[in-house]
Scaffold this motif. Structure first.
Motif, PDB file in Angstrom:
ATOM      1  N   UNK A 165       1.343   7.454   1.962  1.00 12.55           N
ATOM      2  CA  UNK A 165       0.747   6.300   2.461  1.00 12.55           C
ATOM      3  C   UNK A 165       1.595   4.975   2.549  1.00 12.55           C
ATOM      4  N   UNK A 166       1.626   4.456   1.324  1.00 12.37           N
ATOM      5  CA  UNK A 166       2.356   3.286   0.672  1.00 12.37           C
ATOM      6  C   UNK A 166       3.743   3.200   1.768  1.00 12.37           C
ATOM      7  N   UNK A 167       4.702   4.135   2.065  1.00 13.87           N
ATOM      8  CA  UNK A 167       6.207   4.077   2.558  1.00 13.87           C
ATOM      9  C   UNK A 167       5.739   3.725   4.468  1.00 13.87           C
ATOM     10  N   UNK A 168       4.702   4.445   4.512  1.00 14.80           N
ATOM     11  CA  UNK A 168       4.074   4.140   5.861  1.00 14.80           C
ATOM     12  C   UNK A 168       3.916   3.066   6.278  1.00 14.80           C
ATOM     13  N   UNK A 169       2.352   2.295   5.674  1.00 15.76           N
ATOM     14  CA  UNK A 169       1.749   1.051   5.238  1.00 15.76           C
ATOM     15  C   UNK A 169       2.995   0.218   5.751  1.00 15.76           C
ATOM     16  N   UNK A 170       4.092   0.394   4.863  1.00 20.64           N
ATOM     17  CA  UNK A 170       5.233  -0.519   3.875  1.00 20.64           C
ATOM     18  C   UNK A 170       5.388  -0.697   5.970  1.00 20.64           C
ATOM     19  N   UNK A 171       5.982   0.684   6.619  1.00 20.14           N
ATOM     20  CA  UNK A 171       6.703   0.506   8.293  1.00 20.14           C
ATOM     21  C   UNK A 171       6.013  -0.603   8.886  1.00 20.14           C
ATOM     22  N   UNK A 172       4.797   0.126   8.836  1.00 16.32           N
ATOM     23  CA  UNK A 172       3.502  -0.313   9.770  1.00 16.32           C
ATOM     24  C   UNK A 172       3.432  -2.371  10.044  1.00 16.32           C
TER      25      UNK A 172
END
Length: 329
Positions: free
Chosen positions: A1-8
């Motif tokens: 989820x950290x990668x998705x959060x950075x993309x968001x």
């Protein structure tokens, strides 16, 4: 989820940046028109042109603020209902305008020079590079918000995006009237988009862009109706719960935003009867459909915000991640 959060988070900054050219162009139009340096859009008086563009300047500023709110720490402290309402209306506008821009561009490119004879209002006053830049701003903002908003929602209200437990698999968890009214409205718009003439007062005043926009609105109304039907029924479905939630959210936002925008415009044209503006729809039928769409959008959103037993609602969970705010960059 950290990668998705950075993309968001990156997408949220991108959404805000994409609207800056739109804001600059609109401000230049207002200033240039006041100083007599730029022409007024075709079909507009000076006062109407200034009011319209001042309103869109405010909308662009709100969109930039929304993009930053989805990534900055102070965005987590804004009241949840305010953020949700702005995101709902903004995404509702964008999911309809993006397909409209793409399809209209393809139609105009195929039509060639004859497309310049359409009645698009201010197109005669807009250079091609400005029109392209405005379309890129809309497209960039819409695509970026589509990534940034789910990441923000997951960060702030993770429980709201999980499927609730079903205690009664054969029952219902909400009213079904938005399903009916949304389907009726969507089918009526789809009939018009396909060329139907029932309820049309001026059959020869339906440009290709009108068919595209009405068709897109019809599709979102039907998508929202189908999604909320699957959500309120307690029977299991193979579709992912986040997909149903997003479809109902975007479709209801499209109905509320666009019909809320077109309703006062339709009433104004009917009462003022300007010589250079006319709508193809019968006024009474159009007003009825717009009112129904606005009420349906509100009804679907109220259904989505209903708290399930043993499950925190979106508004109630606003206070849950408060301890995380200090750790945000």
């Amino acid at each position: 989820m950290e990668r998705w959060d950075r993309i968001g988070r990156a997408a949220a900054y991108g959404a805000a940046a994409a609207l800056v050219p739109y804001l600059v162009i609109k401000v230049s139009w207002v200033v240039g028109s006041l100083l007599g340096l730029l022409p007024v859009g075709r079909g507009f008086s000076l006062g109407g042109w200034l009011v319209l563009n001042t309103l869109t300047i405010g909308m662009a500023a709100a969109g930039i603020t929304l993009g930053l709110a989805l990534v900055r720490p102070w965005g987590m402290r804004i009241p949840g209902p305010l953020v949700g309402f702005l995101a709902w209306v903004g995404s509702g506008f964008l999911v309809s305008i993006l397909p409209f821009v793409v399809v209209s561009t393809l139609i105009n490119s195929e039509a060639g020079s004859s497309a310049g004879s359409g009645n698009s209002g201010a197109d005669a006053a807009i250079p091609a590079w400005e029109a392209a830049l405005l379309q890129c701003s809309f497209a960039g903002t819409g695509i970026a918000l589509a990534v940034a908003l789910p990441a923000y929602l997951w960060r702030r209200w993770p429980h709201a995006l999980r499927r609730p437990e079903r205690t009664d698999p054969h029952g219902s968890s909400g009213p079904v009237w938005p399903v009916v009214t949304g389907a009726v409205t969507g089918l009526a718009w789809l009939y018009w988009a396909a060329g139907g003439s029932l309820g049309i007062a001026h059959r020869d005043e339906r440009p290709a862009g009108w068919h595209v926009l009405v068709g897109v609105s019809a599709c979102w109304a039907l998508v929202a109706s189908g999604a909320v039907l699957a959500l309120v029924r307690r029977r299991s479905t193979r579709l992912p719960y986040p997909l149903l939630l997003a479809s109902a959210w975007l479709g209801s936002g499209s109905m509320f935003a666009w019909s809320g925008w077109r309703l006062p415009a339709t009433v104004y044209v009917a009462l003022a009867n300007p010589s250079d503006i006319s709508y193809p729809e019968n006024v009474a039928v159009a007003v009825t459909l717009h009112i129904t769409a606005v009420l349906t959008g509100v009804g679907i959103m109220r259904t989505l915000l209903r708290g399930e037993p043993g499950r925190a609602s979106v508004t109630d969970s606003t206070r849950q991640p408060a301890e995380r705010v200090g750790r945000l960059p």
